[in-house]
Design an enzyme around this catalytic site. Structure first.
Site, short mmCIF file in Angstrom:
data_model
loop_
_atom_site.label_atom_id
_atom_site.label_comp_id
_atom_site.label_asym_id
_atom_site.label_seq_id
_atom_site.Cartn_x
_atom_site.Cartn_y
_atom_site.Cartn_z
N LYS A 175 0.87 -1.18 0.00
CA LYS A 175 0.00 0.00 0.00
C LYS A 175 0.91 1.23 0.00
O LYS A 175 1.49 1.60 1.03
CB LYS A 175 -0.91 -0.07 1.23
CG LYS A 175 -1.38 1.23 1.82
CD LYS A 175 -2.29 2.04 0.91
CE LYS A 175 -2.52 3.42 1.52
NZ LYS A 175 -2.04 4.51 0.67
N GLU A 250 9.12 2.63 11.02
CA GLU A 250 10.20 3.61 10.95
C GLU A 250 9.49 4.95 10.87
O GLU A 250 8.79 5.22 9.89
CB GLU A 250 11.04 3.30 9.71
CG GLU A 250 12.45 3.83 9.77
CD GLU A 250 12.49 5.25 9.30
OE1 GLU A 250 12.52 6.13 10.19
OE2 GLU A 250 12.49 5.49 8.10
N CYS A 284 13.15 11.86 7.34
CA CYS A 284 13.01 11.52 8.76
C CYS A 284 14.33 11.74 9.50
O CYS A 284 14.35 11.95 10.69
CB CYS A 284 12.50 10.11 8.94
SG CYS A 284 13.41 8.91 8.00
N GLU A 385 7.74 17.00 15.09
CA GLU A 385 8.32 16.86 13.76
C GLU A 385 7.59 17.77 12.78
O GLU A 385 6.36 17.69 12.68
CB GLU A 385 8.23 15.41 13.28
CG GLU A 385 8.91 15.22 11.94
CD GLU A 385 8.90 13.78 11.45
OE1 GLU A 385 7.82 13.17 11.45
OE2 GLU A 385 9.97 13.29 11.05
N1 LIG Z 1 9.49 8.78 8.73
C1 LIG Z 1 9.33 9.22 7.51
O1 LIG Z 1 10.15 9.02 6.64
C2 LIG Z 1 8.07 9.94 7.18
C3 LIG Z 1 7.44 10.72 8.12
N2 LIG Z 1 6.29 11.36 7.79
C4 LIG Z 1 5.66 12.24 8.82
O2 LIG Z 1 4.27 12.15 8.76
C5 LIG Z 1 3.68 13.43 8.53
C6 LIG Z 1 2.41 13.28 7.75
O3 LIG Z 1 2.69 12.71 6.48
P1 LIG Z 1 1.70 11.63 5.92
O4 LIG Z 1 2.05 11.26 4.54
O5 LIG Z 1 0.29 12.09 6.14
O6 LIG Z 1 2.08 10.39 6.88
P2 LIG Z 1 1.21 9.15 7.23
O7 LIG Z 1 1.84 8.44 8.37
O8 LIG Z 1 -0.21 9.55 7.36
O9 LIG Z 1 1.31 8.26 5.89
C7 LIG Z 1 2.34 7.32 5.63
C8 LIG Z 1 1.72 6.09 4.94
O10 LIG Z 1 0.72 5.51 5.79
C9 LIG Z 1 -0.54 5.47 5.12
N3 LIG Z 1 -1.58 5.68 6.11
C10 LIG Z 1 -2.18 6.82 6.51
N4 LIG Z 1 -3.10 6.57 7.48
C11 LIG Z 1 -3.08 5.25 7.71
C12 LIG Z 1 -3.79 4.37 8.58
N5 LIG Z 1 -4.69 4.82 9.44
N6 LIG Z 1 -3.51 3.05 8.54
C13 LIG Z 1 -2.58 2.57 7.69
N7 LIG Z 1 -1.88 3.34 6.83
C14 LIG Z 1 -2.11 4.66 6.84
C15 LIG Z 1 -0.45 6.57 4.09
O11 LIG Z 1 -1.40 6.37 3.07
P3 LIG Z 1 -2.11 7.66 2.37
O12 LIG Z 1 -1.03 8.34 1.62
O13 LIG Z 1 -3.14 7.06 1.51
O14 LIG Z 1 -2.66 8.51 3.48
C16 LIG Z 1 0.99 6.40 3.63
O15 LIG Z 1 1.10 5.29 2.78
C17 LIG Z 1 4.77 14.20 7.83
O16 LIG Z 1 4.58 15.57 7.92
C18 LIG Z 1 5.97 13.70 8.57
O17 LIG Z 1 6.05 14.37 9.80
C19 LIG Z 1 5.71 11.22 6.57
C20 LIG Z 1 6.30 10.45 5.60
C21 LIG Z 1 7.56 9.78 5.82
O1 LIG Z 2 18.25 8.86 2.93
C1 LIG Z 2 17.51 8.00 2.48
O2 LIG Z 2 17.81 7.30 1.48
C2 LIG Z 2 16.14 7.79 3.06
C3 LIG Z 2 16.15 7.79 4.52
C4 LIG Z 2 14.79 8.05 5.02
O3 LIG Z 2 14.00 7.16 5.14
C5 LIG Z 2 14.46 9.43 5.35
O4 LIG Z 2 15.37 10.19 5.69
O5 LIG Z 2 13.27 9.80 5.28
#
Ligand SMILES: NC(=O)C1=CN([C@@H]2O[C@H](COP(=O)(O)OP(=O)(O)OC[C@H]3O[C@@H](n4cnc5c(N)ncnc54)[C@H](OP(=O)(O)O)[C@@H]3O)[C@@H](O)[C@H]2O)C=CC1
Ligand SMILES: O=C(O)CCC(=O)C(=O)O
Length: 483
Positions: A175, A250, A284, A385
């Site tokens: 997904k 993660e 991240c 964050e």
């Molecule tokens: N650690 C990292 O690398 C990341 C951190 N983030 C953090 O998250 C914040 C919000 O970003 P966002 O994209 O909304 O992050 P989310 O955690 O909402 O989304 C990440 C993934 O989870 C899916 N998802 C969302 N809600 C659910 C749920 N209830 N159950 C299962 N899967 C779910 C999303 O699908 P869909 O897109 O359909 O909502 C997407 O595939 C960012 O501003 C950042 O702070 C975001 C991305 C990466």
């Molecule tokens: O640096 C990368 O290749 C990705 C690492 C990661 O998951 C991130 O920083 O969001």
């Protein structure tokens, strides 16, 4: 009219039972639709899970080294399509072409690292107390895994979760993040072209909450590997854990950089610009807090502000752009929300803090790199964050205070210190509460043959990458044999 893309279930491209689709757009030009994708529901997700469960029976019985054969072809395809993939990433995520090429290169490095893993699925042999008994351990596949990927490294993170899962003999339901559905479809096409059999990888696009609920509840899903927000990751962990499923999450970071009085300040600033501002801070592992000692505070602030102001923001395809747009409207709203919060709570906005809309940027989610000074450790912008190009500079009176501030957050993903004092560097490495740490390097530095993951609310479950990459996807069996 942009193309409509299907789900991929049991080796076939199929529409959702809902009959509905949603668009993925270019964040640099929000009118540009890149494609329409299936708005899947619980029934579509169940269909994919059942196909994966059926395929697990045959795939888990394929000899492990043979399961790895597809990976050589996948690496060749990634290399051949390097530029096309990078362009798709730039068009859909907004990051510059240089950064997108970097993502493809890192993905290839990570896949190369994994090639040997199937022949290293080792166990242990230990002497038994009974000299007639021969005892050993084996690592076995488990079943169907859900892979939930984010949008910031859609190709890299998608593949570095899916590939270890299937190398270990499991099957998956993938997904992807909705706003990176196009590159995720391309990723699945590559796996198909590389020879992954029908049903081993299944793709379901659509709303995270809807698909996530079925993935979390369905007992055929043995575990979830997730990257994204701590809010969603922790909730998934709780729900899937309650029914005995596995979780690897993660999640976010609030990564500190400490700058000591003896540091090479220009090097520190270079590293902080790279890790805090490039990719709009949407990593991240990005540096979002700079903790600075009094002797160098004025110099650090002046140089950081000057560098932030000089960053050129524009379309990711423009070779002069250092940063593209934020990934979507949600990211834009989050950025503006935290800027406002910083001002309200009394931090000093030194530069940036606004959406950029003039000179051809009218129609995208472009924002200015932002520096706040006078930030105290309790302020919201020092605790939560932001995932945007915002750096909070915090003053600390001593190394001890800097360490305390660095650890005073719920997150624990990455960190860095700038110093030439070896003793201080080791004290930092020992005391810092983060899963990845650095000395005189950007907090984003990352190599795929080392384990990757966080402490505290930044991570749940075994580490990704490196020699731990398959750990989450296998279970140990201990065997005692008396011949
Ligand atoms: N650690 C990292 O690398 C990341 C951190 N983030 C953090 O998250 C914040 C919000 O970003 P966002 O994209 O909304 O992050 P989310 O955690 O909402 O989304 C990440 C993934 O989870 C899916 N998802 C969302 N809600 C659910 C749920 N209830 N159950 C299962 N899967 C779910 C999303 O699908 P869909 O897109 O359909 O909502 C997407 O595939 C960012 O501003 C950042 O702070 C975001 C991305 C990466
Ligand atoms: O640096 C990368 O290749 C990705 C690492 C990661 O998951 C991130 O920083 O969001």
């Amino acid at each position: 009219m942009a193309q409509t893309y299907a789900n991929y279930i049991n080796g076939e491209w199929v529409p959702s039972q809902t009959g509905e689709v949603f668009p993925s757009i270019n964040p640099a030009r929000t009118q540009e639709v890149l494609g329409y994708f299936q708005k899947s529901n619980a029934a579509d997700t169940r269909h994919a899970i059942e196909a994966a469960a059926e395929s697990f029976i045959s795939w888990s019985r394929v000899a492990a080294p043979l399961r790895g054969e597809f990976l050589y072809k996948l690496i060749t395809l990634l290399e051949e399509k390097r530029e096309e993939l990078a362009e798709t990433i730039t068009r859909e995520v907004g990051k510059t072409l240089k950064e997108a090429r970097g993502e493809v290169n890192k993905t290839i490095a990570s896949m190369k690292q994994l090639t040997g893993e199937v022949t290293r699925l080792s166990g242990q042999t230990l002497p038994s107390f009974d000299e007639q008994v021969f005892a050993y351990t084996v690592r076995e596949p488990i079943g169907v895994f859900a892979i939930i990927a984010p949008w910031n490294f859609p190709l890299g993170i998608g593949l570095w979760k899916i590939v270890p899962a299937i190398l270990a003999g499991n099957t998956v339901v993938f997904k992807p993040a909705s706003n990176t559905s196009l590159i995720s479809v391309k990723l699945v096409e590559l796996l198909v072209e590389a020879g992954v059999p029908a049903g081993v990888v299944n793709l379901v696009t659509g709303p995270g909450a809807v698909i996530g609920e079925e993935l979390t509840r369905n007992p055929l899903i043995k575990g979830i590997s997730f990257t994204g927000s701590s809010e969603v990751g922790l909730a998934l962990g709780k729900a899937v854990g309650a029914r005995g499923g596995k979780i690897q999450a993660e999640m976010g970071g609030k990564n500190p950089a400490i700058i000591m009085p003896d540091a090479d300040i220009d090097l520190a600033i270079d590293c902080i610009v790279t890790s805090g501002f490039l990719d709009n801070g949407q990593r991240c592992t990005g540096t979002s807090r700079v903790i600075v000692l009094p002797e160098v505070a004025a110099e650090v602030k002046a140089k950081l502000i000057a560098r932030a102001e000089a960053i050129r923001v524009g379309d990711g395809f423009d070779p002069n752009s250092v940063n593209g747009p934020l990934a979507d409207e949600h990211q834009l709203r989050t950025y503006l929300h935290y800027v406002q919060k910083g001002i309200e709570e009394g931090a000093k906005l030194e530069c940036g803090g606004k959406r950029l809309q003039g000179g051809g940027l009218e129609d995208g989610y472009f924002v200015a790199p932002t520096v706040f000074t006078g930030v105290t450790p309790q302020m919201t912008i020092a605790q939560e964050e932001i995932f945007g190009p915002v750096i909070a500079v915090i003053d600390a009176g001593s190394f001890e205070e800097a360490m305390e501030v660095a650890n005073q957050v719920e997150f624990g993903l990455s960190s860095t210190i700038f110093t030439n004092d070896l003793k201080k560097a080791f004290q930092f490495v020992k005391g810092i509460q983060s899963g990845v740490t650095h000395v005189n390097m950007p907090s984003t530095h990352f190599e795929s043959h080392y384990p990757f993951g966080g402490k505290k609310i930044s991570g749940l479950g075994p580490r990704e990458q490196g020699e731990s990459a398959l750990d989450f996807y296998v279970e140990l069996k201990t065997v005692y044999i008396r011949p």
